[in-house]
Structures are given as structure tokens and as C-alpha cells.
Enzyme design. Structure first.
Site, PDB file in Angstrom:
ATOM      1  N   ALA A 171     -20.983 -13.674   5.080  1.00 60.66           N
ATOM      2  CA  ALA A 171     -21.039 -12.943   3.596  1.00 60.66           C
ATOM      3  C   ALA A 171     -20.004 -13.470   2.493  1.00 60.66           C
ATOM      4  O   ALA A 171     -18.998 -13.686   2.981  1.00 60.66           O
ATOM      5  CB  ALA A 171     -20.701 -11.315   3.977  1.00 60.66           C
ATOM      6  N   GLY A 172     -20.473 -13.348   1.497  1.00 62.66           N
ATOM      7  CA  GLY A 172     -19.491 -13.849   0.309  1.00 62.66           C
ATOM      8  C   GLY A 172     -20.193 -13.745  -1.112  1.00 62.66           C
ATOM      9  O   GLY A 172     -21.272 -13.563  -1.249  1.00 62.66           O
ATOM     10  N   SER A 195     -15.430 -22.769   2.129  1.00 58.80           N
ATOM     11  CA  SER A 195     -16.153 -23.662   0.928  1.00 58.80           C
ATOM     12  C   SER A 195     -15.607 -25.042   0.936  1.00 58.80           C
ATOM     13  O   SER A 195     -14.028 -24.959   0.893  1.00 58.80           O
ATOM     14  CB  SER A 195     -16.050 -22.949  -0.130  1.00 58.80           C
ATOM     15  OG  SER A 195     -16.483 -23.742  -1.180  1.00 58.80           O
ATOM     16  N   TYR A 210     -12.141 -17.509  -6.385  1.00 60.36           N
ATOM     17  CA  TYR A 210     -13.251 -18.017  -5.197  1.00 60.36           C
ATOM     18  C   TYR A 210     -12.509 -19.067  -4.384  1.00 60.36           C
ATOM     19  O   TYR A 210     -12.648 -18.810  -3.369  1.00 60.36           O
ATOM     20  CB  TYR A 210     -14.468 -18.586  -5.644  1.00 60.36           C
ATOM     21  CG  TYR A 210     -15.483 -18.941  -4.883  1.00 60.36           C
ATOM     22  CD1 TYR A 210     -16.255 -18.092  -4.090  1.00 60.36           C
ATOM     23  CD2 TYR A 210     -15.412 -20.407  -4.370  1.00 60.36           C
ATOM     24  CE1 TYR A 210     -17.019 -18.510  -3.274  1.00 60.36           C
ATOM     25  CE2 TYR A 210     -16.607 -20.722  -3.743  1.00 60.36           C
ATOM     26  CZ  TYR A 210     -17.246 -20.024  -3.005  1.00 60.36           C
ATOM     27  OH  TYR A 210     -18.273 -20.137  -1.973  1.00 60.36           O
ATOM     28  N   LYS A 213     -11.457 -18.551  -0.285  1.00 59.96           N
ATOM     29  CA  LYS A 213     -12.096 -19.463   0.749  1.00 59.96           C
ATOM     30  C   LYS A 213     -11.040 -20.473   1.384  1.00 59.96           C
ATOM     31  O   LYS A 213     -11.139 -20.868   2.394  1.00 59.96           O
ATOM     32  CB  LYS A 213     -13.028 -20.457   0.104  1.00 59.96           C
ATOM     33  CG  LYS A 213     -14.384 -19.851  -0.344  1.00 59.96           C
ATOM     34  CD  LYS A 213     -14.994 -18.990   1.007  1.00 59.96           C
ATOM     35  CE  LYS A 213     -16.433 -18.465   0.393  1.00 59.96           C
ATOM     36  NZ  LYS A 213     -17.039 -17.904   1.699  1.00 59.96           N
TER      37      LYS A 213
END
Length: 243
Positions: free
Chosen positions: A88-89, A139, A152, A156
């Protein structure tokens, strides 16, 4: 012939679309029994309909950033899970000075805290069984700079730190913790990119194309099956981080 994940109980967050859905489909074809998690029931119902028949699959609607959701998981299926995939992200692109505090908090809450809480919820059962596999979807932006991606990228990078530290913490208990670091993957999350942004992404990716969610699912399958993989960071970015 026995399927490689036959009868394994697997919980996958973000399972209704994109990378999470592709991992769900691959693991179901390999014989796993899935618990698919997403915020939206209609999306989950549609995702469940894409799985092959024969498995004992179910879905749970919930917010991975909510500790109470994970307490419910811990008290139920969390005691007997074989595999957890934190897929989930949410993504967000804007310069930090132009990003609202609420947006920063939501990105970190979902991407990082959702993974931390998920790991914590299943660990007791896995340690008791002296077996288990956790796969965190991070990521390439966790290791490579990206303008407009501060919140973001920070979330990550945190997932990478979570993976490495937890792998060291529980590896002797038979539990393995690994991460996949995708680059630009052709999913709903990248479909909103402008044409210019897409061209720029491809220009800096030596492979000259975006990856597919199925290719990320292949990496997840490798990590689920390879018993010596612990603390690994599988970079799947077409060479982007090498440039």
C-alpha cells in the site's frame, strides 16, 4: 506437482490495483491463500474476481496507517500468516515549500507507518512459528534523489531502514524481511504523469521503458521463495539508479 506457495496464508496491502494486485495474482497462481487489503470494498471485489479459482481468498477493507486496523489483524489472521507484503502506498509530487503539512503527514503515515505497523502486527506469530516472510515495497527514490519528491522519498527511504533493521532484529528467529525498490512502473500511480515528465523518466532510464507491475511481482516471488534472502534490497528500475 505442489505449487511453490501451496496453502501459504499471505496478506497483501494495496492489493486492489497496480503492484499489489499483480503480486496478489502471481501468489494466487502459485497456490497461496490470499487476504487482500485495500481502503475501497468495490475495488477489492473487482480484484478478487481476477484471481484463479480454487484458492481460499478473502478481502479486508482498512486503512494501513490506522493502528487499530492492525490490532484487528494481529488478533485474527496475524497469528498465522506466512507472508506479509506491504504494497500500500500513495505518491505526491510538489516542491517541499509548496507541500502542505497535512499532505506530508499523509504520505509518511501511509507509506512508512503503514509498513511499520504491518510488520509489528504479524511478527509475534511469525517468530512463534520460527518462519515467515515480509516483503516491503519501497522505491528507487529511497536511494536516488528526485526533485519534487521529498515527502515520498523520505517515506520510502524509511521503508528501507525499516527493512534492514528488522531483518537484523528477527533474522535469527527464522523470519526474513526484504524490500523491492521499483523505479518507474507503468501503473495507475504513473498514469497521471505529464507527457514531458514521462519523456524525462524514460530518458534517464537506460532500459528506455517503464517496468511492469508483473516484473515487480516476479521479484516478490523470488523473495518469498529464496530462504537465504534477508535484508535484501532488490532494485528494479531499468538501470535508473546507475545513472
Amino acid at each position: 506437482m505442489t505449487s511453490p506457495l501451496s496453502k501459504k496464508l499471505i496478506l497483501i496491502t494495496g492489493a486492489s490495483r497496480g503492484i499489489g494486485l499483480s503480486i496478489s495474482q502471481k501468489f494466487a497462481h502459485a497456490g497461496g491463500n490470499l487476504i487482500m487489503v485495500s481502503r475501497t470494498k468495490s475495488h477489492l471485489d473487482a480484484a478478487l474476481s481476477t484471481l484463479p479459482p480454487g484458492g481460499e481468498h478473502q478481502s479486508i477493507t482498512g486503512d494501513v496507517g490506522d493502528p487499530e486496523f492492525w490490532e484487528e489483524v494481529r488478533g485474527g489472521c496475524g497469528k498465522k500468516l506466512d507472508v506479509l507484503v506491504n504494497a500500500a502506498g500513495i505518491t505526491h509530487y510538489s516542491l517541499l515549500m509548496a507541500t502542505k503539512s497535512e499532505t506530508i503527514q499523509e504520505v509518511i503515515r501511509t507509506n512508512l507507518m503503514g509498513s511499520v505497523l504491518g510488520c509489528r502486527a504479524v511478527l509475534r506469530g511469525m517468530i512463534r512459528a520460527r518462519s515467515g516472510c515480509i516483503i516491503n515495497i519501497s522505491s528507487v527514490l529511497g536511494i536516488k534523489a528526485g526533485v519534487g519528491s521529498v515527502a515520498y522519498a523520505a517515506s520510502k527511504a524509511g521503508v528501507i531502514g525499516l527493512t534492514r533493521s528488522l531483518a537484523a532484529e528477527v533474522g535469527s528467529s527464522g523470519v526474513r524481511v526484504n524490500a523491492i525498490l521499483p523505479g518507474y512502473i507503468d501503473t495507475d500511480m504513473t498514469s497521471g504523469m505529464t507527457e514531458g515528465a514521462r519523456r524525462g523518466a524514460l530518458e534517464f532510464t537506460p532500459a528506455g521503458r517503464m517496468g511492469t507491475a508483473e516484473e515487480v511481482a516476479d521479484a516478490a516471488m523470488f523473495l518469498a521463495l529464496n530462504k537465504f534472502a534477508n535484508g535484501s534490497q532488490v532494485v528494479l528500475d531499468g538501470g535508473l539508479s546507475a545513472t
